[in-house]
Design an enzyme around this catalytic site. Structure first.
Site, PDB file in Angstrom:
ATOM      1  N   ARG A  45     -38.950  10.812 -14.001  1.00  0.00           N
ATOM      2  CA  ARG A  45     -38.961  12.288 -12.805  1.00  0.00           C
ATOM      3  C   ARG A  45     -38.710  12.077 -11.643  1.00  0.00           C
ATOM      4  O   ARG A  45     -38.514  11.058 -10.991  1.00  0.00           O
ATOM      5  CB  ARG A  45     -41.003  12.997 -12.763  1.00  0.00           C
ATOM      6  CG  ARG A  45     -40.351  13.914 -12.029  1.00  0.00           C
ATOM      7  CD  ARG A  45     -40.130  15.079 -11.999  1.00  0.00           C
ATOM      8  NE  ARG A  45     -41.022  16.472 -11.586  1.00  0.00           N
ATOM      9  CZ  ARG A  45     -40.215  16.231 -10.684  1.00  0.00           C
ATOM     10  NH1 ARG A  45     -39.671  16.295  -9.679  1.00  0.00           N
ATOM     11  NH2 ARG A  45     -40.849  17.370 -10.226  1.00  0.00           N
ATOM     12  N   GLU A  53     -38.423  25.344 -14.688  1.00  0.00           N
ATOM     13  CA  GLU A  53     -39.497  25.060 -16.214  1.00  0.00           C
ATOM     14  C   GLU A  53     -38.865  25.685 -17.085  1.00  0.00           C
ATOM     15  O   GLU A  53     -37.753  26.303 -16.642  1.00  0.00           O
ATOM     16  CB  GLU A  53     -39.880  25.017 -16.196  1.00  0.00           C
ATOM     17  CG  GLU A  53     -41.781  25.147 -15.421  1.00  0.00           C
ATOM     18  CD  GLU A  53     -41.535  23.344 -15.386  1.00  0.00           C
ATOM     19  OE1 GLU A  53     -42.155  23.184 -16.405  1.00  0.00           O
ATOM     20  OE2 GLU A  53     -41.899  22.917 -14.310  1.00  0.00           O
ATOM     21  N   ARG A  87     -45.137   8.858 -15.528  1.00  0.00           N
ATOM     22  CA  ARG A  87     -43.929   9.058 -15.216  1.00  0.00           C
ATOM     23  C   ARG A  87     -44.055   8.411 -13.781  1.00  0.00           C
ATOM     24  O   ARG A  87     -44.534   8.991 -13.526  1.00  0.00           O
ATOM     25  CB  ARG A  87     -43.562  10.567 -15.463  1.00  0.00           C
ATOM     26  CG  ARG A  87     -43.417  10.612 -16.848  1.00  0.00           C
ATOM     27  CD  ARG A  87     -42.346  12.595 -16.359  1.00  0.00           C
ATOM     28  NE  ARG A  87     -43.200  13.499 -15.495  1.00  0.00           N
ATOM     29  CZ  ARG A  87     -43.094  14.609 -15.864  1.00  0.00           C
ATOM     30  NH1 ARG A  87     -41.694  14.997 -15.701  1.00  0.00           N
ATOM     31  NH2 ARG A  87     -43.918  15.105 -14.859  1.00  0.00           N
TER      32      ARG A  87
END
Length: 159
Positions: A45, A53, A87
């Site tokens: 990330r 998004e 992540r």
């Protein structure tokens, strides 16, 4: 003077914690997958940036931009943290040390994630992109991803 000494002492640590690997997948504008030694895939990330998004305007544009910048390329990254999804949060560098998060913000395809960043130069890049109406800043009512996610959680956005 104290800060300078502190930074000089930390510099060698950041050099040793850099990992070089190949980008093998782009999940969205701010999430990539790299291939480590031993054919191990690792999802990263991007630090300090939050892209729209996939359901938001410019979400696909952000993903395409990230893909054009790093897909299939050797990158280096420095791990900074782990998010709630497990992540690795990382600063990603490519093409002679371009900082991917800064390039995304400069192109107007992501917000400076000031909640998790103290790098005010990224805020300056965001302001410049806004002034020039680049990317998502063409929309005067652009909604940040964190607000979009909050609205989705509260069922304000119906898909």
């Amino acid at each position: 003077m104290r800060k300078l000494i502190f930074l000089i002492l930390l510099l060698p640590l950041s050099v040793f914690s850099q990992t070089v690997s190949k980008v093998v997948a782009i999940t969205d504008g701010d999430t990539i997958t790299v291939l480590l030694d031993g054919n191990i895939q690792k999802k990263l990330r991007l630090a300090e940036v939050d892209c729209p998004e996939s359901g938001q305007p410019f979400g696909k544009n952000a993903k395409q931009f990230t893909s054009e910048q790093v897909f299939g390329k050797q990158i280096s990254f420095i791990e900074t943290d782990t998010d709630r999804y497990g992540r690795t949060i990382a600063k990603v560098y490519y093409d002679n040390e371009k900082y991917l998060s800064a390039e995304i913000i400069k192109a107007g395809l992501g917000w400076w994630y000031y909640h998790f960043s103290k790098d005010k130069s990224l805020g300056d890049l965001e302001q410049e992109a806004k002034l020039n109406k680049l990317g998502l800043w063409q929309d005067d009512n652009a909604v940040s991803p964190w607000e979009y996610r909050k609205m989705k959680r509260e069922n304000i956005i119906l898909e």
